[in-house]
Structure formats: C-alpha cells, structure tokens
Design a protein around this motif. Structure first.
Motif, PDB file in Angstrom:
ATOM      1  N   ALA A 236       0.799   8.673  11.038  1.00  0.00           N
ATOM      2  CA  ALA A 236       0.419   7.731  12.092  1.00  0.00           C
ATOM      3  C   ALA A 236      -1.082   7.683  12.346  1.00  0.00           C
ATOM      4  CB  ALA A 236       1.153   8.083  13.381  1.00  0.00           C
ATOM      5  N   ASP A 237      -1.794   8.760  12.023  1.00  0.00           N
ATOM      6  CA  ASP A 237      -3.222   8.851  12.335  1.00  0.00           C
ATOM      7  C   ASP A 237      -4.145   8.620  11.147  1.00  0.00           C
ATOM      8  OD1 ASP A 237      -2.692   9.493  15.051  1.00  0.00           O
ATOM      9  OD2 ASP A 237      -2.238  11.543  14.435  1.00  0.00           O
TER      10      ASP A 237
ATOM     11  N   MET B 151       0.844  -1.180   0.000  1.00  0.00           N
ATOM     12  CA  MET B 151       0.000   0.000   0.000  1.00  0.00           C
ATOM     13  C   MET B 151       0.886   1.239   0.000  1.00  0.00           C
ATOM     14  SD  MET B 151      -2.980   1.124   2.653  1.00  0.00           S
ATOM     15  CE  MET B 151      -4.170  -0.039   2.067  1.00  0.00           C
ATOM     16  N   SER B 152       0.525   2.206  -0.810  1.00  0.00           N
ATOM     17  CA  SER B 152       1.321   3.418  -0.958  1.00  0.00           C
ATOM     18  C   SER B 152       1.123   4.367   0.226  1.00  0.00           C
ATOM     19  CB  SER B 152       0.925   4.119  -2.258  1.00  0.00           C
ATOM     20  OG  SER B 152       1.697   5.273  -2.440  1.00  0.00           O
ATOM     21  N   ASP B 153       2.077   5.249   0.413  1.00  0.00           N
ATOM     22  CA  ASP B 153       1.990   6.252   1.474  1.00  0.00           C
ATOM     23  C   ASP B 153       1.493   7.597   0.971  1.00  0.00           C
ATOM     24  OD1 ASP B 153       2.908   4.532   3.453  1.00  0.00           O
ATOM     25  OD2 ASP B 153       4.995   5.001   3.038  1.00  0.00           O
ATOM     26  N   THR B 154       1.443   7.778  -0.354  1.00  0.00           N
ATOM     27  CA  THR B 154       1.032   9.049  -0.955  1.00  0.00           C
ATOM     28  C   THR B 154       0.140   8.789  -2.160  1.00  0.00           C
ATOM     29  OG1 THR B 154       3.159   9.997  -0.308  1.00  0.00           O
ATOM     30  CG2 THR B 154       1.881  11.221  -1.924  1.00  0.00           C
TER      31      THR B 154
ATOM     32  N   PHE C 266      -7.938  12.086   6.964  1.00  0.00           N
ATOM     33  CA  PHE C 266      -8.925  11.138   6.456  1.00  0.00           C
ATOM     34  C   PHE C 266      -8.490   9.727   6.793  1.00  0.00           C
ATOM     35  CE2 PHE C 266      -9.234  14.932   3.906  1.00  0.00           C
ATOM     36  CZ  PHE C 266     -10.602  15.144   3.842  1.00  0.00           C
ATOM     37  N   ARG C 267      -9.455   8.809   6.889  1.00  0.00           N
ATOM     38  CA  ARG C 267      -9.140   7.407   7.186  1.00  0.00           C
ATOM     39  C   ARG C 267      -8.386   6.738   6.048  1.00  0.00           C
ATOM     40  NH1 ARG C 267     -15.063   5.774   9.016  1.00  0.00           N
ATOM     41  NH2 ARG C 267     -15.329   6.980   7.134  1.00  0.00           N
ATOM     42  N   ASN C 268      -8.703   7.151   4.810  1.00  0.00           N
ATOM     43  CA  ASN C 268      -8.053   6.556   3.637  1.00  0.00           C
ATOM     44  C   ASN C 268      -8.135   7.538   2.470  1.00  0.00           C
ATOM     45  OD1 ASN C 268     -10.681   6.086   2.331  1.00  0.00           O
ATOM     46  ND2 ASN C 268     -10.910   4.465   3.852  1.00  0.00           N
ATOM     47  N   ALA C 269      -7.454   7.221   1.374  1.00  0.00           N
ATOM     48  CA  ALA C 269      -7.412   8.107   0.210  1.00  0.00           C
ATOM     49  C   ALA C 269      -8.787   8.241  -0.432  1.00  0.00           C
ATOM     50  CB  ALA C 269      -6.395   7.602  -0.797  1.00  0.00           C
ATOM     51  N   ARG C 270      -9.556   7.173  -0.455  1.00  0.00           N
ATOM     52  CA  ARG C 270     -10.889   7.217  -1.063  1.00  0.00           C
ATOM     53  C   ARG C 270     -11.791   8.209  -0.335  1.00  0.00           C
ATOM     54  NH1 ARG C 270     -13.856   7.747  -4.984  1.00  0.00           N
ATOM     55  NH2 ARG C 270     -15.724   6.502  -5.153  1.00  0.00           N
ATOM     56  N   GLU C 271     -11.714   8.252   0.983  1.00  0.00           N
ATOM     57  CA  GLU C 271     -12.508   9.200   1.770  1.00  0.00           C
ATOM     58  C   GLU C 271     -12.131  10.639   1.408  1.00  0.00           C
ATOM     59  OE1 GLU C 271     -11.900  10.103   6.173  1.00  0.00           O
ATOM     60  OE2 GLU C 271     -13.600   8.717   6.191  1.00  0.00           O
TER      61      GLU C 271
END
Length: 62
Positions: A21-22, A1-4, A41-46
């Motif tokens: 971290a959050d 999974m990517s970080d950016t 955000f919880r994830n990129a999609r959000e």
C-alpha cells in the motif's frame, strides 16, 4: 504494472521488491544487500539505483 520485480546488480540478484500500500518493499537475496532489507521505495527503479549504489560502496541515500 507488476506487483513484484527482481532487482539485479551486475547480472546478479540483489533481491526483490514487492508492491504494498505504501510503495515497493525490498527483500534481500544475498547478505550483501541486507542493509536494504525491508526498506520502502517509491518504485522498482529507485530500489535498483539504491542496490547499485550499495554494491559500489556508496551510502544508500546518496
């Protein structure tokens, strides 16, 4: 999974999200998305959904 991830709305860059971290922190690419600057955000999609809502004139947390 990517970080950016690059977040796009209608084929235009809205900004990027960077994992910390959050969750994923948003950094705006244009003034149009400044209201999202620094939001977590919880994830990129959000983040992508929030950018799409903002571009459509809806509130961020609708």
């Amino acid at each position: 999974m990517s970080d950016t991830y690059i977040i796009e709305v209608s084929s235009q860059a809205a900004g990027i999200v960077v994992r910390d971290a959050d969750g994923y922190r948003f950094f705006a690419a244009t003034h149009r998305f400044n209201r999202m600057e620094g939001k977590l955000f919880r994830n990129a999609r959000e983040a992508e959904r929030a950018a799409t809502r903002l571009a459509g004139g809806m509130p961020l947390n609708a």
